[in-house]
Scaffold this active site. Sequence first.
Site, mmCIF file in Angstrom:
data_model
loop_
_atom_site.group_PDB
_atom_site.id
_atom_site.type_symbol
_atom_site.label_atom_id
_atom_site.label_comp_id
_atom_site.label_asym_id
_atom_site.label_seq_id
_atom_site.Cartn_x
_atom_site.Cartn_y
_atom_site.Cartn_z
ATOM 1 N N GLY A 9 0.240 2.245 8.023
ATOM 2 C CA GLY A 9 1.608 2.136 8.515
ATOM 3 C C GLY A 9 1.618 1.715 9.977
ATOM 4 O O GLY A 9 2.391 0.829 10.392
ATOM 5 N N GLY A 67 -3.253 -6.022 -1.097
ATOM 6 C CA GLY A 67 -4.227 -7.095 -0.885
ATOM 7 C C GLY A 67 -5.318 -6.675 0.077
ATOM 8 O O GLY A 67 -5.289 -5.577 0.639
ATOM 9 N N LYS A 79 -9.117 -1.399 -7.951
ATOM 10 C CA LYS A 79 -10.250 -1.843 -7.114
ATOM 11 C C LYS A 79 -10.825 -0.666 -6.334
ATOM 12 O O LYS A 79 -12.017 -0.646 -6.019
ATOM 13 C CB LYS A 79 -9.833 -3.017 -6.225
ATOM 14 C CG LYS A 79 -8.766 -2.711 -5.157
ATOM 15 C CD LYS A 79 -9.327 -2.204 -3.862
ATOM 16 C CE LYS A 79 -8.239 -1.726 -2.920
ATOM 17 N NZ LYS A 79 -8.762 -1.136 -1.681
ATOM 18 N N ASP A 108 -9.225 -8.068 -3.146
ATOM 19 C CA ASP A 108 -9.351 -6.712 -2.596
ATOM 20 C C ASP A 108 -10.564 -5.988 -3.184
ATOM 21 O O ASP A 108 -11.188 -5.154 -2.522
ATOM 22 C CB ASP A 108 -8.053 -5.925 -2.877
ATOM 23 C CG ASP A 108 -7.756 -4.904 -1.788
ATOM 24 O OD1 ASP A 108 -8.610 -4.709 -0.916
ATOM 25 O OD2 ASP A 108 -6.673 -4.289 -1.840
ATOM 26 N N ARG A 147 -12.969 3.362 2.948
ATOM 27 C CA ARG A 147 -13.114 4.810 2.719
ATOM 28 C C ARG A 147 -13.528 5.096 1.285
ATOM 29 O O ARG A 147 -14.313 6.003 1.028
ATOM 30 C CB ARG A 147 -11.789 5.517 3.056
ATOM 31 C CG ARG A 147 -11.399 5.364 4.515
ATOM 32 C CD ARG A 147 -9.957 5.674 4.778
ATOM 33 N NE ARG A 147 -9.076 4.764 4.062
ATOM 34 C CZ ARG A 147 -7.764 4.715 4.227
ATOM 35 N NH1 ARG A 147 -7.177 5.548 5.067
ATOM 36 N NH2 ARG A 147 -7.035 3.855 3.551
ATOM 37 N N GLU A 154 -7.934 6.906 -2.135
ATOM 38 C CA GLU A 154 -6.983 6.745 -3.239
ATOM 39 C C GLU A 154 -7.654 6.647 -4.602
ATOM 40 O O GLU A 154 -7.103 7.069 -5.621
ATOM 41 C CB GLU A 154 -6.122 5.493 -3.006
ATOM 42 C CG GLU A 154 -5.193 5.562 -1.806
ATOM 43 C CD GLU A 154 -3.976 6.449 -2.046
ATOM 44 O OE1 GLU A 154 -4.070 7.419 -2.815
ATOM 45 O OE2 GLU A 154 -2.926 6.176 -1.427
#
Length: 320
Positions: free
Chosen positions: A12, A130, A185, A238, A249, A270
């Site tokens: 962000g 992306g 991904k 990606d 990460r 994620e």
Amino acid sequence: MSVGVLGAGAFGTALAIALARKAPVQLWARSETRARDMATHRQNTAYLPEQAFPEQLMVTANLQELAGCDTLLLAVPMQQLDNFIAENAAALQEKTLVACCKGVDLRSGDGPAEIIARHLPDTGFALLTGPSFARDIAVGLPTGLTLACTDDGRGQALQKALSTPALRLYRTTDVIGATLGGALKNVIAIACGATIGAGLGESARATVLTRGFAEMQRLALRRGAQAATLSGLSGFGDLVLTCTSEQSRNYRFGRALGQGTTFDPSVTVEGAATARAVRDIAARDDLDMPITSAVAGLVENRLDVTQAMQDLLSRSLKEE
Ligand SMILES: NC(=O)C1=CN([C@@H]2O[C@H](COP(=O)(O)OP(=O)(O)OC[C@H]3O[C@@H](n4cnc5c(N)ncnc54)[C@H](O)[C@@H]3O)[C@@H](O)[C@H]2O)C=CC1
Ligand SMILES: O=C(CO)COP(=O)(O)O
């Protein structure tokens, strides 16, 4: 178009910095202390240190201050999105919401489009996804992203407003493909990190990446995505970035799993929850997704990397 960014983590903040180089942007942080710290030091010391804020970037912890923004970029982690929208629905009505998160919600199996439609059925929606590391965007390095919006008129307006000289947005109406490419991904990046971490070699990683791409396509095409989207920035692009970069990460989390070392649980990864969500979706859809299942097993501590690779290698031989 007046833009606000909700969520002052790495992504962000990076998007807000990039966009504020061309027009005023409001960045909202949930923590008042953090917002004050950013406003004072003109940088986000916690998530993106040493990236100075442009003059046109305003920071606040008061969502009401974004009332004048017609377009809000949502940069909160995927597993927080449902609660976040539910808690702030009133402030988000009649805005165009651009989800910037990558993943599938573990509780519902939904992506950002479905979650937002459930709470705010009349709200305009797009997805920005992306290959892009927050720091690269903040520094102003050239980056290509996918802007997915089923309403192509809205998509064109967003593409124009959110592109900058360094940030080049490509447009698609295939929200399903862009969502699943960006979500899956990360799962494959964990698998690639685990492969390298366990010392299984770069050839093995190339196979995991490629067969992982086959899994991404299998699920996405079954769910109505277009093949071209999966081959584009939000899918293949990606995937390559995340599976091969130490900056990722998800990759680093996988590598720690492979090495048997600990990983800071406060870091956003994620792919961990998404692997579990997608394993369950694949089972319901009767789809074969062995790498995703292996990652879910690793995340749940039901498998170690040696066992997971042994399981993958002992499957029956197949046509490519
Ligand atoms: N960091 C990167 O390079 C990129 C990240 N993304 C995606 O952006 C999304 C956000 O990731 P990052 O910014 O990197 O994560 P982050 O961990 O750096 O920051 C997450 C931010 O969300 C806030 N947050 C968490 N729960 C919240 C809640 N319930 N309400 C309000 N705010 C909340 C946190 O306080 C923090 O400011 C993820 O889906 C990620 O995949 C996409 C492309 C690049
Ligand atoms: O999505 C990203 C790159 O496109 C960021 O990847 P990580 O979340 O693995 O750091």
